[in-house]
Design a protein around this motif. Structure first.
Motif, PDB file in Angstrom:
ATOM      1  N   VAL A  26       0.837  -1.198   0.000  1.00 15.11           N
ATOM      2  CA  VAL A  26       0.000   0.000   0.000  1.00 15.11           C
ATOM      3  C   VAL A  26       0.875   1.253   0.000  1.00 15.11           C
ATOM      4  O   VAL A  26       1.950   1.278   0.604  1.00 15.11           O
ATOM      5  N   LEU A  27       0.384   2.279  -0.658  1.00  6.76           N
ATOM      6  CA  LEU A  27       1.067   3.560  -0.717  1.00  6.76           C
ATOM      7  C   LEU A  27       0.874   4.292   0.606  1.00  6.76           C
ATOM      8  O   LEU A  27      -0.255   4.444   1.075  1.00  6.76           O
ATOM      9  N   ILE A  28       1.982   4.740   1.220  1.00  5.76           N
ATOM     10  CA  ILE A  28       1.849   5.471   2.481  1.00  5.76           C
ATOM     11  C   ILE A  28       2.411   6.890   2.405  1.00  5.76           C
ATOM     12  O   ILE A  28       2.143   7.711   3.265  1.00  5.76           O
ATOM     13  N   ALA A  68       3.388   2.265   9.788  1.00  5.22           N
ATOM     14  CA  ALA A  68       4.122   3.087   8.826  1.00  5.22           C
ATOM     15  C   ALA A  68       3.451   4.442   8.606  1.00  5.22           C
ATOM     16  O   ALA A  68       4.140   5.462   8.507  1.00  5.22           O
ATOM     17  N   ILE A  69       2.145   4.467   8.564  1.00  8.09           N
ATOM     18  CA  ILE A  69       1.431   5.740   8.403  1.00  8.09           C
ATOM     19  C   ILE A  69       1.661   6.618   9.623  1.00  8.09           C
ATOM     20  O   ILE A  69       1.884   7.823   9.501  1.00  8.09           O
ATOM     21  N   GLU A  70       1.638   6.027  10.796  1.00  2.98           N
ATOM     22  CA  GLU A  70       1.887   6.797  12.022  1.00  2.98           C
ATOM     23  C   GLU A  70       3.304   7.396  12.001  1.00  2.98           C
ATOM     24  O   GLU A  70       3.488   8.560  12.353  1.00  2.98           O
ATOM     25  N   ILE A  71       4.268   6.626  11.572  1.00  4.82           N
ATOM     26  CA  ILE A  71       5.650   7.128  11.474  1.00  4.82           C
ATOM     27  C   ILE A  71       5.723   8.235  10.424  1.00  4.82           C
ATOM     28  O   ILE A  71       6.354   9.264  10.652  1.00  4.82           O
ATOM     29  N   SER A  72       5.083   8.035   9.288  1.00  7.29           N
ATOM     30  CA  SER A  72       5.154   9.040   8.212  1.00  7.29           C
ATOM     31  C   SER A  72       4.451  10.340   8.582  1.00  7.29           C
ATOM     32  O   SER A  72       4.828  11.407   8.104  1.00  7.29           O
ATOM     33  N   LYS A  73       3.436  10.285   9.444  1.00  5.88           N
ATOM     34  CA  LYS A  73       2.765  11.512   9.916  1.00  5.88           C
ATOM     35  C   LYS A  73       3.722  12.381  10.708  1.00  5.88           C
ATOM     36  O   LYS A  73       3.645  13.610  10.648  1.00  5.88           O
ATOM     37  N   ASN A  74       4.609  11.763  11.463  1.00 10.68           N
ATOM     38  CA  ASN A  74       5.572  12.491  12.285  1.00 10.68           C
ATOM     39  C   ASN A  74       6.850  12.803  11.528  1.00 10.68           C
ATOM     40  O   ASN A  74       7.757  13.419  12.086  1.00 10.68           O
ATOM     41  N   PHE A  75       6.938  12.390  10.270  1.00  5.90           N
ATOM     42  CA  PHE A  75       8.144  12.536   9.471  1.00  5.90           C
ATOM     43  C   PHE A  75       8.226  13.926   8.858  1.00  5.90           C
ATOM     44  O   PHE A  75       7.275  14.418   8.280  1.00  5.90           O
ATOM     45  N   TYR A 116       5.969   2.593  -0.599  1.00  2.00           N
ATOM     46  CA  TYR A 116       4.990   1.540  -0.345  1.00  2.00           C
ATOM     47  C   TYR A 116       5.479   0.630   0.777  1.00  2.00           C
ATOM     48  O   TYR A 116       6.682   0.383   0.896  1.00  2.00           O
ATOM     49  N   VAL A 117       4.537   0.139   1.581  1.00  2.00           N
ATOM     50  CA  VAL A 117       4.835  -0.844   2.620  1.00  2.00           C
ATOM     51  C   VAL A 117       3.853  -2.005   2.475  1.00  2.00           C
ATOM     52  O   VAL A 117       2.812  -1.877   1.837  1.00  2.00           O
ATOM     53  N   GLN A 118       4.193  -3.119   3.102  1.00  2.00           N
ATOM     54  CA  GLN A 118       3.279  -4.256   3.099  1.00  2.00           C
ATOM     55  C   GLN A 118       2.065  -3.930   3.969  1.00  2.00           C
ATOM     56  O   GLN A 118       2.160  -3.206   4.946  1.00  2.00           O
ATOM     57  N   LYS A 119       0.933  -4.464   3.568  1.00  2.00           N
ATOM     58  CA  LYS A 119      -0.343  -4.145   4.211  1.00  2.00           C
ATOM     59  C   LYS A 119      -0.319  -4.378   5.720  1.00  2.00           C
ATOM     60  O   LYS A 119      -0.888  -3.603   6.479  1.00  2.00           O
ATOM     61  N   GLN A 120       0.381  -5.408   6.196  1.00  2.00           N
ATOM     62  CA  GLN A 120       0.393  -5.685   7.634  1.00  2.00           C
ATOM     63  C   GLN A 120       1.133  -4.607   8.423  1.00  2.00           C
ATOM     64  O   GLN A 120       0.956  -4.489   9.629  1.00  2.00           O
ATOM     65  N   ASN A 121       1.958  -3.798   7.765  1.00  2.73           N
ATOM     66  CA  ASN A 121       2.699  -2.721   8.438  1.00  2.73           C
ATOM     67  C   ASN A 121       2.114  -1.335   8.171  1.00  2.73           C
ATOM     68  O   ASN A 121       2.687  -0.333   8.574  1.00  2.73           O
ATOM     69  N   GLU A 122       0.973  -1.294   7.508  1.00  4.15           N
ATOM     70  CA  GLU A 122       0.396  -0.022   7.071  1.00  4.15           C
ATOM     71  C   GLU A 122       0.140   0.952   8.210  1.00  4.15           C
ATOM     72  O   GLU A 122       0.544   2.119   8.143  1.00  4.15           O
TER      73      GLU A 122
END
Length: 67
Positions: free
Chosen positions: A6-8, A58-65, A49-55
């Motif tokens: 999935v695209l994050i 990963a989104i939480e990390i990218s929000k703070n990035f 992109y990340v694997q769906k199980q890590n979505e």
């Protein structure tokens, strides 16, 4: 790409995606960068992109990035 990715994150600067990839790697999240930029003029997007199980993580990390 297979259905379990999935695209994050999307950026216009490739270095931002590379930095986020390093941050995700540090958190044990496998990711893939797809560069959709034009090779001559450098316009377009670079996607992470990340694997769906890590979505969620990963989104939480990218929000703070911030690059």
């Amino acid at each position: 790409m297979e259905n379990d990715w999935v695209l994050i994150y999307s950026a216009s600067k490739a270095y931002e995606a590379e930095i986020l990839k390093e941050v995700l790697d540090d958190n044990n999240i496998v990711c893939v960068i797809i560069n959709k930029q034009d090779s001559s003029y450098q316009f377009g997007e670079v996607e992470v992109y990340v694997q769906k199980q890590n979505e969620v993580k990963a989104i939480e990390i990218s929000k703070n990035f911030k690059a």
